[in-house]
Design a protein around this motif. Structure first.
Motif: not given
Length: 316
Positions: A1-19
Motif C-alpha cells: 500500500m505504501r509503495l502504491l502511494f509512493r508511485a502515485f505521489a511520483v506520478v502526481v509530482g511529475l504531472s505537476l512539474l509538467a503542468f
C-alpha cells in the motif's frame, strides 16, 4: 500500500512539474510575443510614463476624498477661525501660493499634513492642535505644511510610488516564467518526497523573487530618503518665511510630548496613540520622517546661529 502511494505521489509530482513547465513556457512565449510587437523605445517610455501619471492622478483623485473621510475631516470655514486665516493668508502671500482649504480632523495623534500642490492644496490639522499650540507655534506648523504644498512634495511622492509599482510590476511580469517553473519544481519535489502539503521554495525561486524584492526595497528606500530630506527642507522654508525657528521647534516638541505622554488621553487627545518610533537603523531607513529630536535640534541650532549673527553686527 505504501509503495502504491509512493508511485502515485511520483506520478502526481511529475504531472505537476509538467503542468508548471508548460505554463511557464506558454507565459514565456506570450512575453516574447509582446516583446516582438513592442513599439520603439521613445513610444515605450511615453506609454510607461502615461501609465504612471494616470495611476498617480487616479490615486490622488479618488484617494484624497477617502483619506479625508477616514479621519473625519471637516472643512474649517474662515468665519470660524478668522485669526488663523489671517496668518494663513499672510503666509501664502509671502510664499506666492494659493490659500489652501483647511480641514479639521481627528487623527491618531496630534499632527498636521498637506495634500495637493500650491494651487489646489489642502491642509489637514488635528483638532487638538488648537488647544496645544500657541498662535506663533501654529503659524510655524502651518508654514511647514505650506512648504510641502509649495514644493509639490505630496504629488512628487505619489508619482514616485506609482513609478515604483510600475517598475516592480514590469519586473515581476518579466520573471514570471522563471517563478512558475521553480514553483512547479518545488511542488513536484514535495510530492516525490511524500510531503505533498509542504511546498518548500527552492533557492532558484528565492533568486527570482529576490530580484523583484531587492528592486522594490531599493526604490522604496530611495522614496523614503527623499521624503525625509523634504521634511528638513520644509522646516528650513518655514523658518525662512516666519523668521522664528524656535516656534517650530516648540511646536514639534509639544507634538512629541503629546504622542509619548499617556496623560494626553486626559486632555482630549485622539486615541489610539501611535506606536513608538523605531530607533533601529532599519527603522530609520524605512521611515518617511526624520526623528523629531533631529528636527528640533536643527531648529535650535538655527536659532542660536541667528542670535550669534545678530550679536556680531556692529552698531553704528
Amino acid at each position: 500500500m505504501r509503495l502504491l502511494f509512493r508511485a502515485f505521489a511520483v506520478v502526481v509530482g511529475l504531472s505537476l512539474l509538467a503542468f508548471y513547465a508548460v505554463l511557464a513556457l506558454l507565459t514565456y512565449q506570450f512575453l516574447l510575443l509582446l516583446w516582438s510587437v513592442r513599439p520603439d523605445p521613445a513610444v515605450s517610455v511615453a506609454l510607461v510614463s502615461a501609465v504612471v501619471l494616470l495611476t498617480a492622478w487616479a490615486n490622488y483623485r479618488f484617494g484624497v476624498p477617502r483619506l479625508l473621510a477616514s479621519v473625519d475631516a471637516m472643512p474649517l470655514a474662515p468665519e470660524r477661525a478668522p485669526a488663523l486665516y489671517r496668518r494663513l493668508d499672510a503666509l501664502c502671500d509671502r510664499m506666492e501660493i494659493a490659500t489652501p482649504a483647511v480641514y479639521v480632523a481627528r487623527l491618531a495623534a496630534p499632527n498636521a499634513f498637506a495634500l495637493g500642490g500650491p494651487r489646489d492644496g489642502i491642509v489637514v490639522v488635528d483638532r487638538s492642535l488648537f488647544r496645544m499650540l500657541s498662535a506663533d507655534e501654529f503659524e510655524a506648523l502651518l508654514a511647514h505644511e505650506l512648504a510641502h504644498l509649495e514644493g509639490y512634495d505630496g504629488l512628487v511622492q505619489m508619482f514616485a510610488i506609482s513609478a515604483l509599482r510600475t517598475v516592480v510590476g514590469v519586473l515581476a511580469l518579466a520573471l514570471l516564467p522563471v517563478a512558475l517553473f521553480f514553483e512547479g519544481v518545488a511542488r513536484a519535489t514535495a510530492w516525490v518526497r511524500g510531503t505533498p502539503t509542504a511546498t518548500p521554495l527552492s533557492n532558484d525561486e528565492y533568486g527570482a523573487a529576490g530580484v523583484v524584492t531587492l528592486v522594490a526595497v531599493g526604490l522604496t528606500l530611495f522614496v523614503r530618503a527623499y521624503s525625509r530630506r523634504r521634511e528638513f527642507a520644509a522646516d528650513d522654508r518655514a523658518v525662512e518665511v516666519t523668521g522664528r525657528p524656535l516656534s517650530l521647534a516648540r511646536a514639534l516638541h509639544r507634538l512629541q510630548q503629546a504622542t509619548e505622554s499617556p496623560l494626553s488621553l486626559f486632555f482630549g487627545m485622539p486615541t489610539p496613540t501611535p506606536a513608538p518610533a523605531d530607533d533601529t537603523q532599519l527603522g530609520r531607513l524605512l521611515s518617511t520622517h526624520p526623528p523629531l529630536e533631529a528636527r528640533i535640534e536643527r531648529l535650535v541650532k538655527k536659532a542660536e546661529q541667528r542670535d550669534a549673527a545678530a550679536r556680531s553686527i556692529p552698531i553704528r
